[in-house]
Motif scaffolding. Structure first.
Motif, PDB file in Angstrom:
ATOM      1  N   UNK A 146      34.304  28.451   4.399  1.00 58.31           N
ATOM      2  CA  UNK A 146      33.275  27.946   3.869  1.00 58.31           C
ATOM      3  C   UNK A 146      32.274  27.454   5.063  1.00 58.31           C
ATOM      4  N   UNK A 147      32.699  27.087   6.122  1.00 59.06           N
ATOM      5  CA  UNK A 147      31.705  27.065   7.394  1.00 59.06           C
ATOM      6  C   UNK A 147      31.006  27.957   7.940  1.00 59.06           C
ATOM      7  N   UNK A 148      31.612  29.305   7.733  1.00 56.52           N
ATOM      8  CA  UNK A 148      30.887  30.380   8.028  1.00 56.52           C
ATOM      9  C   UNK A 148      29.933  30.878   7.090  1.00 56.52           C
ATOM     10  N   UNK A 149      30.288  30.773   5.626  1.00 54.59           N
ATOM     11  CA  UNK A 149      29.204  30.998   4.747  1.00 54.59           C
ATOM     12  C   UNK A 149      28.103  29.802   4.881  1.00 54.59           C
ATOM     13  N   UNK A 150      28.381  28.728   4.986  1.00 52.91           N
ATOM     14  CA  UNK A 150      27.329  27.458   5.116  1.00 52.91           C
ATOM     15  C   UNK A 150      26.846  27.736   6.365  1.00 52.91           C
ATOM     16  N   UNK A 151      27.112  28.395   7.577  1.00 54.32           N
ATOM     17  CA  UNK A 151      26.377  28.714   8.876  1.00 54.32           C
ATOM     18  C   UNK A 151      25.302  29.506   8.466  1.00 54.32           C
ATOM     19  N   UNK A 152      25.748  30.856   7.631  1.00 56.89           N
ATOM     20  CA  UNK A 152      24.759  31.574   7.271  1.00 56.89           C
ATOM     21  C   UNK A 152      23.689  31.178   6.484  1.00 56.89           C
ATOM     22  N   UNK A 153      23.964  30.263   5.609  1.00 59.40           N
ATOM     23  CA  UNK A 153      22.790  29.532   4.845  1.00 59.40           C
ATOM     24  C   UNK A 153      21.893  28.849   5.672  1.00 59.40           C
ATOM     25  N   UNK A 154      22.509  27.804   6.496  1.00 63.78           N
ATOM     26  CA  UNK A 154      21.427  27.315   7.361  1.00 63.78           C
ATOM     27  C   UNK A 154      20.569  27.980   8.240  1.00 63.78           C
ATOM     28  N   UNK A 155      21.199  28.824   8.878  1.00 59.48           N
ATOM     29  CA  UNK A 155      20.625  29.890   9.733  1.00 59.48           C
ATOM     30  C   UNK A 155      19.543  30.701   9.039  1.00 59.48           C
ATOM     31  N   UNK A 156      19.637  30.979   7.826  1.00 57.69           N
ATOM     32  CA  UNK A 156      18.659  31.705   7.009  1.00 57.69           C
ATOM     33  C   UNK A 156      17.537  30.857   6.715  1.00 57.69           C
ATOM     34  N   UNK A 157      17.934  29.595   6.026  1.00 57.15           N
ATOM     35  CA  UNK A 157      16.832  28.584   5.833  1.00 57.15           C
ATOM     36  C   UNK A 157      16.178  28.200   7.004  1.00 57.15           C
ATOM     37  N   UNK A 207      22.764  34.398   2.190  1.00 60.82           N
ATOM     38  CA  UNK A 207      24.166  34.092   2.640  1.00 60.82           C
ATOM     39  C   UNK A 207      25.180  34.404   2.214  1.00 60.82           C
ATOM     40  N   UNK A 208      25.443  34.224   0.834  1.00 67.11           N
ATOM     41  CA  UNK A 208      26.428  34.927   0.105  1.00 67.11           C
ATOM     42  C   UNK A 208      26.597  36.338   0.343  1.00 67.11           C
ATOM     43  N   UNK A 209      25.649  37.139   0.310  1.00 65.32           N
ATOM     44  CA  UNK A 209      25.756  38.732   0.580  1.00 65.32           C
ATOM     45  C   UNK A 209      26.005  38.958   1.971  1.00 65.32           C
TER      46      UNK A 209
END
Length: 185
Positions: free
Chosen positions: A122-133, A146-148
């Motif tokens: 969950x942390x890795x997925x959330x990090x992707x979302x944070x970085x993309x935002x 991020x999910x992709x």
């Protein structure tokens, strides 16, 4: 804070668990590799279950610190650095694939190590979302992207365990770069 004996036990367990698998390695083998008695191992960790949880937590902490260090030095799009951290991390070993996926395949339902694994993923997925935002604020749907990226990374890392090298993670990074550049505004 672990004692020196506890550190030796955790270090030995980390190498053995990753290399040979959780179920294939008994506490006697860990104690022997650490140069301690089984009594000392149990005094430090209480059970193989707790040692397994400590191994997974340590693996997360070490990798996460490395990722954060890499991200602090990176230029956008930093989401690609997550792929690089899987390819480049020194010292953890990655030729058997993802330690968390490997452990998840061996743990029984309800094992406390599964919670550590779920939190890591969950942390890795959330990090992707944070970085993309942060790096692509005009992206149409940063959460979906991020999910992709997360699923792309997971599949590539899983194949590292099958193939024995990180060439699929490098290919996944190339695909991710295309996805991110197509979604940056």
């Amino acid at each position: 804070m672990l004692t020196p004996a506890g550190e030796r036990v955790l270090s030995a367990a980390s190498k053995l668990f990753y290399r040979e698998g959780l179920n294939a390695v008994g506490v006697a083998a860990v104690a022997e590799a650490a140069g301690v008695t089984k009594k000392t191992l149990y005094a430090c960790f209480g059970s193989k279950t707790e040692l397994t949880v400590a191994y997974l937590r340590r693996r997360h902490d070490v990798w996460w610190a490395y990722l954060e260090e890499r991200l602090a030095e990176a230029s956008p799009p930093r989401a690609l650095v997550v792929f690089d951290a899987y390819i480049d991390h020194p010292g953890l070993g990655s030729d058997r694939g993802c330690a968390f996926l490997n452990a998840a395949a061996e743990l029984t339902p309800g094992h406390p190590g599964l919670d550590v694994i779920r939190r890591h993923k969950a942390a890795v997925r959330a990090k992707f979302a944070e970085l993309l935002r942060e790096d692509a604020p005009r992206a149409a749907d940063p959460e979906r992207l991020a999910e992709q990226l997360f699923l792309l990374l997971e599949g590539a890392v899983a194949h590292t365990g099958i193939d024995g090298d990180a060439h699929r993670v490098a290919l996944a990074r190339e695909i991710a770069e295309t996805l991110v550049s197509g979604n940056d505004g």
